[in-house]
Design a protein around this motif. Sequence first.
Motif, mmCIF file in Angstrom:
data_model
loop_
_atom_site.group_PDB
_atom_site.id
_atom_site.type_symbol
_atom_site.label_atom_id
_atom_site.label_comp_id
_atom_site.label_asym_id
_atom_site.label_seq_id
_atom_site.Cartn_x
_atom_site.Cartn_y
_atom_site.Cartn_z
ATOM 1 N N GLY A 95 3.761 1.023 11.949
ATOM 2 C CA GLY A 95 3.744 1.552 10.592
ATOM 3 C C GLY A 95 5.167 1.881 10.167
ATOM 4 O O GLY A 95 6.012 2.195 11.013
ATOM 5 N N ARG A 133 7.619 4.194 7.509
ATOM 6 C CA ARG A 133 7.721 5.304 6.564
ATOM 7 C C ARG A 133 9.030 5.184 5.816
ATOM 8 O O ARG A 133 10.099 5.053 6.424
ATOM 9 N N THR A 162 5.363 -7.492 6.772
ATOM 10 C CA THR A 162 4.460 -6.575 6.069
ATOM 11 C C THR A 162 3.830 -7.289 4.881
ATOM 12 O O THR A 162 4.194 -8.419 4.547
ATOM 13 N N ALA A 217 2.651 6.998 8.476
ATOM 14 C CA ALA A 217 3.034 5.635 8.097
ATOM 15 C C ALA A 217 2.590 5.341 6.665
ATOM 16 O O ALA A 217 1.485 5.705 6.255
ATOM 17 N N PRO A 277 1.921 -4.084 16.503
ATOM 18 C CA PRO A 277 1.656 -3.521 15.177
ATOM 19 C C PRO A 277 2.339 -2.166 15.035
ATOM 20 O O PRO A 277 2.354 -1.360 15.985
ATOM 21 N N GLU A 308 0.806 -1.221 0.000
ATOM 22 C CA GLU A 308 0.000 0.000 0.000
ATOM 23 C C GLU A 308 0.841 1.275 0.000
ATOM 24 O O GLU A 308 0.314 2.382 -0.075
ATOM 25 N N ARG A 312 3.925 -5.757 11.440
ATOM 26 C CA ARG A 312 3.991 -6.200 12.826
ATOM 27 C C ARG A 312 5.424 -6.620 13.123
ATOM 28 O O ARG A 312 6.041 -7.338 12.334
ATOM 29 N N ALA A 357 1.411 2.310 14.895
ATOM 30 C CA ALA A 357 0.533 1.846 13.818
ATOM 31 C C ALA A 357 -0.457 2.915 13.370
ATOM 32 O O ALA A 357 -0.806 2.989 12.184
ATOM 33 N N ALA A 358 -0.923 3.761 14.288
ATOM 34 C CA ALA A 358 -1.942 4.760 13.950
ATOM 35 C C ALA A 358 -1.356 6.064 13.414
ATOM 36 O O ALA A 358 -2.100 6.993 13.083
ATOM 37 N N SER A 380 1.915 -0.823 6.650
ATOM 38 C CA SER A 380 1.611 -1.399 7.958
ATOM 39 C C SER A 380 2.309 -2.741 8.117
ATOM 40 O O SER A 380 2.575 -3.447 7.138
#
Length: 355
Positions: free
Chosen positions: A341, A343, A318, A296, A339, A262, A301, A291-292, A299
């Motif tokens: 994110g 970048r 991922t 990010a 979890p 994504e 873990r 994660a939020a 996503s």
Amino acid sequence: MSRAAEVRFERVWKRFGANSVAVRDVSFTVPAGTLCTLLGPSGCGKTTTLRMIAGLEYPSEGRVLIGGRDVSALPPAERDVSMVFQSYALFPHMTVLENVCYGLTVSRRPRREAEAAGRAALDSVGLAGFDARLPSELSGGQQQRVAVARALVLEPSVLLFDEPLSNLDARLRRRMREEIRELQQRLGVTVVYVTHDQAEALAISDKIIVMNQAVIAQEGTPRDLYENPASAFVAGFVGEANRLPATLRRLDGQEGEVRVAEARLVLAHRGLPDGPAELALRPEAIAVLPAADPAAMLSGRVSKAAYLGGVVEYTVDTGAGEVFVVSPASAGAHAPGEPVGLRFGTHGAALLPGA
């Protein structure tokens, strides 16, 4: 010190027997007064290439030139080069000064003149006053400096190093590579340096020639090779790199949109066509975020986390596969199972040609 000389290979081959090719059609130039590293895995041809510069091996085809002179068939003594070996090759029964002066002595230089040159060479490597010691009385780093002084005293136009730091511990290796670089820059001598240590090559070189399977995989400055690898091999060998499946959509003559699961980022497309591609992403070019976090891009873990003092190494599962990340410890900690994110930065990210 003699004037530095350019080293040039012109379509050089080296065969051992009918079926073994150690160097295959290799051409390159080492500009005078620069430090060039031959980098690659064991068996790639880098040491054979160095030995052909030294005259310890002769090319099967092609030409080796030093200072514009074809030396392909000349013996070592007629090439104006000196070599520092991996083992240092010091004579245990000779003093430090006798070791350094050995080359001058066998060439029948007057003793007083040879010793004066030897002391000057020892002073240049920070070993003034060590004349009367035996090699067994020196540390590994000091022995390495004696080997360098012995090479320098002959005033070569080209100085060769064959993995000279491999016998030293990590901290001493770092200090000695800095000293070799400082010495090369101060004296202005041409240096060709062989190693399989990527960090060593990146730290000291004006130019790096990466070899693989007897050919040159890529050559350029340390920054060129690290930021713009020409192949998956170079991306993985010159530092760590994540290789992630991607899709490319060209935007113009220079840049394209790259999709990794994504995530979206804009990079130089390097002439690649639209469609499936492979992205090389350096571990330090990735930030691990909560994660939020709206910043990010991908996503995942955390599956592994290793605290190494100044940094934390993460493996993150991922949608694009496992991603290895090196994150500053000051950025906070994320536990396995958490979890997160990711970048991506564009510095340290490159599409791989031929992927």
